[in-house]
Design a protein around this motif. Structure first.
Motif, PDB file in Angstrom:
ATOM      1  N   VAL A 244      38.874  41.557  32.875  1.00 63.18           N
ATOM      2  CA  VAL A 244      39.539  42.520  33.761  1.00 63.18           C
ATOM      3  C   VAL A 244      39.643  41.882  35.147  1.00 63.18           C
ATOM      4  O   VAL A 244      38.637  41.500  35.735  1.00 63.18           O
ATOM      5  CB  VAL A 244      38.732  43.839  33.875  1.00 63.18           C
ATOM      6  CG1 VAL A 244      39.467  44.836  34.776  1.00 63.18           C
ATOM      7  CG2 VAL A 244      38.494  44.451  32.497  1.00 63.18           C
ATOM      8  N   SER A 245      40.855  41.784  35.660  1.00 63.34           N
ATOM      9  CA  SER A 245      41.036  41.258  37.018  1.00 63.34           C
ATOM     10  C   SER A 245      41.148  42.425  37.969  1.00 63.34           C
ATOM     11  O   SER A 245      42.081  43.231  37.873  1.00 63.34           O
ATOM     12  CB  SER A 245      42.292  40.392  37.096  1.00 63.34           C
ATOM     13  OG  SER A 245      42.086  39.218  36.358  1.00 63.34           O
ATOM     14  N   GLY A 246      40.192  42.506  38.892  1.00 63.42           N
ATOM     15  CA  GLY A 246      40.150  43.614  39.850  1.00 63.42           C
ATOM     16  C   GLY A 246      39.051  44.577  39.478  1.00 63.42           C
ATOM     17  O   GLY A 246      38.971  45.035  38.336  1.00 63.42           O
ATOM     18  N   PHE A 247      38.177  44.865  40.465  1.00 65.31           N
ATOM     19  CA  PHE A 247      37.076  45.807  40.214  1.00 65.31           C
ATOM     20  C   PHE A 247      37.134  46.938  41.235  1.00 65.31           C
ATOM     21  O   PHE A 247      36.154  47.344  41.827  1.00 65.31           O
ATOM     22  CB  PHE A 247      35.730  45.065  40.254  1.00 65.31           C
ATOM     23  CG  PHE A 247      34.609  45.791  39.561  1.00 65.31           C
ATOM     24  CD1 PHE A 247      34.613  45.973  38.186  1.00 65.31           C
ATOM     25  CD2 PHE A 247      33.527  46.292  40.287  1.00 65.31           C
ATOM     26  CE1 PHE A 247      33.566  46.629  37.542  1.00 65.31           C
ATOM     27  CE2 PHE A 247      32.475  46.952  39.656  1.00 65.31           C
ATOM     28  CZ  PHE A 247      32.496  47.123  38.279  1.00 65.31           C
TER      29      PHE A 247
ATOM     30  N   VAL B  96      43.451  41.820  31.293  1.00 68.01           N
ATOM     31  CA  VAL B  96      44.133  42.975  31.889  1.00 68.01           C
ATOM     32  C   VAL B  96      44.027  42.874  33.409  1.00 68.01           C
ATOM     33  O   VAL B  96      42.930  42.693  33.951  1.00 68.01           O
ATOM     34  CB  VAL B  96      43.504  44.311  31.436  1.00 68.01           C
ATOM     35  CG1 VAL B  96      44.267  45.479  32.049  1.00 68.01           C
ATOM     36  CG2 VAL B  96      43.512  44.437  29.933  1.00 68.01           C
ATOM     37  N   THR B  97      45.159  43.019  34.080  1.00 70.69           N
ATOM     38  CA  THR B  97      45.139  42.993  35.546  1.00 70.69           C
ATOM     39  C   THR B  97      45.204  44.417  36.086  1.00 70.69           C
ATOM     40  O   THR B  97      45.926  45.262  35.566  1.00 70.69           O
ATOM     41  CB  THR B  97      46.349  42.199  36.087  1.00 70.69           C
ATOM     42  OG1 THR B  97      47.539  42.674  35.455  1.00 70.69           O
ATOM     43  CG2 THR B  97      46.204  40.720  35.822  1.00 70.69           C
ATOM     44  N   ALA B  98      44.440  44.662  37.142  1.00 75.93           N
ATOM     45  CA  ALA B  98      44.449  45.975  37.801  1.00 75.93           C
ATOM     46  C   ALA B  98      44.085  45.745  39.264  1.00 75.93           C
ATOM     47  O   ALA B  98      43.088  46.253  39.765  1.00 75.93           O
ATOM     48  CB  ALA B  98      43.447  46.905  37.137  1.00 75.93           C
ATOM     49  N   THR B  99      44.913  44.956  39.946  1.00 75.56           N
ATOM     50  CA  THR B  99      44.566  44.569  41.313  1.00 75.56           C
ATOM     51  C   THR B  99      45.533  45.117  42.357  1.00 75.56           C
ATOM     52  O   THR B  99      45.186  45.220  43.528  1.00 75.56           O
ATOM     53  CB  THR B  99      44.592  43.028  41.470  1.00 75.56           C
ATOM     54  OG1 THR B  99      45.951  42.598  41.363  1.00 75.56           O
ATOM     55  CG2 THR B  99      43.763  42.325  40.424  1.00 75.56           C
ATOM     56  N   GLY B 100      46.787  45.387  41.960  1.00 74.88           N
ATOM     57  CA  GLY B 100      47.812  45.770  42.943  1.00 74.88           C
ATOM     58  C   GLY B 100      48.326  44.566  43.715  1.00 74.88           C
ATOM     59  O   GLY B 100      48.989  44.726  44.735  1.00 74.88           O
ATOM     60  N   ASN B 101      48.042  43.355  43.237  1.00 78.27           N
ATOM     61  CA  ASN B 101      48.498  42.169  43.958  1.00 78.27           C
ATOM     62  C   ASN B 101      49.341  41.249  43.055  1.00 78.27           C
ATOM     63  O   ASN B 101      49.403  41.450  41.845  1.00 78.27           O
ATOM     64  CB  ASN B 101      47.301  41.415  44.545  1.00 78.27           C
ATOM     65  CG  ASN B 101      47.656  40.817  45.888  1.00 78.27           C
ATOM     66  OD1 ASN B 101      48.803  40.454  46.144  1.00 78.27           O
ATOM     67  ND2 ASN B 101      46.678  40.713  46.766  1.00 78.27           N
ATOM     68  N   VAL B 102      49.942  40.243  43.690  1.00 78.12           N
ATOM     69  CA  VAL B 102      50.875  39.385  42.946  1.00 78.12           C
ATOM     70  C   VAL B 102      50.181  38.147  42.369  1.00 78.12           C
ATOM     71  O   VAL B 102      49.187  37.665  42.911  1.00 78.12           O
ATOM     72  CB  VAL B 102      52.048  38.889  43.844  1.00 78.12           C
ATOM     73  CG1 VAL B 102      52.944  40.039  44.241  1.00 78.12           C
ATOM     74  CG2 VAL B 102      51.537  38.147  45.075  1.00 78.12           C
TER      75      VAL B 102
END
Ligand code: ADE
Length: 418
Positions: A212-215, A267-273
Motif C-alpha cells: 500500500v502506497s500512502g498511510f 495499491v496507491t492511495a496517496t493523492g500524488n503523481v
C-alpha cells in the motif's frame, strides 16, 4: 428536464438499489424529512459533480426534497452506475449527466452542461466543477453562494485556489469533518478497495504480499483490511511520521523501489503523481497486480506502462494484462482509475450516510450564512459534525455518557493537580 444517460430503461434496477442504500442511510433520511418541511433550498439550483451511485442518489433526492433543482454530473468517467442514473431521471426527476466509460470530452462537456444551468451552489468530489467555473466562467462566479468539497484531493486543490488568491466563493471542506474523514476515508476506502480488487481479480489475499502506497486515512484503512484477510502488508510512505506510525502498527515499511521487487499486489492511495513509476513496474514479479484508490488516475505511471507494453488484452472486467518484451506480465485494474468505484461499488452506504449528511447540512449552512462567509475554504462547523455523530449513534441504538458538571468544571480548571 435535461439529461445525458445510457438508458432510461435501466431504472427498474436502479430504484431497488437506491431503496436498499437508503435503509443504511438513516442520518441522511432524518435530514431529508426535515428538509421536506423546512425547504432550505427553495428556488435554488444545486450543481453536483459526484460519483453517480446509489448513495449519491440518496443525497440528491434529499436536496430536491429540500426545494433544490439538482443537476448531477459524474466526478469520474468510470464510476457512474448507469441504472442509478436512469432511476434518478425517471423516478425522481433529477437532471443527470453521466455514462459509465464516457470519454474525457464527454466527461468535461457534461460538467459544463451543469455549469451552464447557472447553479447557486456547487458540490464537488475532486474539484473539477469548482475549478472549471473559476477558470472559464468568471462572470457567473458572482452568482454562486458557495460550494462543498467531498475529497482530500479536491480540498488540496481548492485550498491552492485560495492560496493563489483566486477563490471566488466560500467552500466547505466536507472531507475534513471528523464524521467524514475518520469513517469514509478509513473504513469506506478500506472495504471498498478490497471489494474492487476482489471483483476485478477474485484472487486469494491470504499469504499475498500486499503493498500500500500512502498511510493516510485511506491507506491505513486499506492496509488494515488487507491484513485482516491474511495478506502480508508493506507500506511505502514519504512522510517520516506516518512511516513510523505504520511500522509501530506492525506493518513492514520500505521504499517503493524495494517493495516493487517483492509485492504481489500494489495499491496507491496517496493523492500524488507518479507514485509507482515505469522503472518500479519493470522490476515487479511476473503476475503482479496494480491498482489505484486515489481520486485521480495519476498515481501509477500508466503512460510509462503503455510504452513498455508489447501486448495487451482484457482478461476480466476491469482487468488488463500488459505483456513486456521479456514475456513478463503485469495486470492493471480499471486503467489506474480509482478502483473502489470503478471495479467495485464504492464505499458502503452506512459510511456515505455520514459523508453525505455533512454535504447536506453544509449546503444548508452556506445558504443560511451567505452574507457572513468570505471567499475562503472553511471547515465543517463542529456543531454539524457532532450532530451527525449523535444522530448516527441514535440510529444505531447506542447510548453514551455525558460529562457531569463536576467533570466539566475539572476540564476547565487549572487548579487541580496530583
Ligand atoms: N465515494 C466513495 N464511495 C462512494 C459512494 N458509494 N458514493 C459516492 N461517492 C463515493
Amino acid at each position: 428536464m435535461d439529461y445525458d444517460i445510457l438508458d432510461i430503461n435501466l431504472s427498474k434496477d436502479g430504484i431497488k438499489k437506491i431503496e436498499w442504500a437508503s435503509n443504511e442511510m438513516k442520518v441522511l433520511q432524518t435530514i431529508r424529512e426535515r428538509f421536506k418541511k423546512d425547504k432550505p433550498f427553495n428556488g435554488l439550483k444545486v450543481g453536483c459533480c459526484l460519483h453517480i451511485t446509489a448513495e449519491t442518489a440518496c443525497l440528491v433526492i434529499a436536496l430536491k426534497d429540500g426545494g433544490a433543482e439538482v443537476f448531477l454530473t459524474a466526478s469520474n468517467p468510470l464510476s457512474t452506475k448507469d441504472d442509478i442514473a436512469a432511476s434518478l431521471v425517471k423516478d425522481f426527476g433529477i437532471n443527470v449527466f453521466g455514462i459509465r466509460g464516457e470519454d474525457s470530452d464527454s466527461y468535461y462537456r457534461n460538467i459544463e452542461k451543469v455549469i451552464q444551468k447557472e447553479v447557486d451552489l456547487t458540490t464537488d468530489d475532486g474539484g473539477d466543477l469548482t475549478t472549471i467555473i473559476h477558470e472559464k466562467y468568471s462572470d457567473y462566479l458572482k452568482k454562486v453562494i458557495g460550494g462543498t468539497e467531498e475529497t482530500t484531493t479536491g480540498v488540496i486543490r481548492l485550498k491552492s485556489l485560495e492560496n493563489d488568491g483566486i477563490l471566488k466563493y466560500p467552500i466547505i471542506a466536507v472531507n475534513d469533518a471528523k464524521t467524514k474523514r475518520f469513517f469514509d476515508n478509513r473504513f469506506g476506502t478500506g472495504q471498498s478497495t478490497i471489494d474492487g480488487i476482489l471483483r476485478a481479480t477474485n484472487i486469494l489475499l491470504a499469504s499475498k504480499i500486499f503493498v500500500v502506497s500512502g498511510f493516510g486515512f485511506c491507506g491505513r484503512g486499506i492496509a488494515e483490511r488487507a491484513r485482516g484477510l491474511g495478506a502480508h502488508v508493506i507500506i511505502t510512505e514519504v512522510d517520516p511520521v506516518k512511516a513510523l506510525e505504520a511500522y509501530l502498527d506492525g506493518f513492514e515499511v520500505m521504499s517503493i523501489e524495494d517493495a516493487s521487487e517483492i509485492g504481489d499486489i500494489f495499491v496507491t492511495a496517496t493523492g500524488n503523481v507518479n507514485v509507482i513509476k515505469k522503472e518500479n513496474i519493470l522490476k515487479m514479479k511476473d503476475g503482479a497486480i496494480l491498482g489505484n484508490s486515489g481520486h485521480f488516475n495519476v498515481e501509477i505511471d500508466v503512460d510509462g506502462l503503455e510504452k513498455v507494453t508489447v501486448e495487451k488484452r482484457v482478461v476480466r472486467d476491469n482487468l488488463v494484462e500488459h505483456k513486456f518484451i521479456n514475456g513478463k506480465k503485469v495486470y492493471l485494474i480499471s486503467e489506474g482509475r480509482l478502483l473502489n468505484l470503478s471495479a467495485g461499488e464504492g464505499h458502503p452506504s452506512s459510511v456515505m450516510d455520514m459523508s453525505f449528511s455533512n454535504q447536506a447540512l453544509s449546503l444548508e449552512y452556506l445558504v443560511k450564512n451567505k452574507d457572513k462567509l468570505e471567499k475562503k475554504v472553511y471547515d465543517v462547523p463542529d456543531d454539524i459534525d457532532y450532530e451527525i455523530a449523535e444522530i448516527k449513534l441514535k440510529t444505531l441504538g447506542i447510548k453514551i455518557n455525558e460529562l457531569t458538571e463536576e467533570q466539566k468544571n475539572y476540564l476547565k480548571s487549572w487548579k487541580s493537580g496530583t
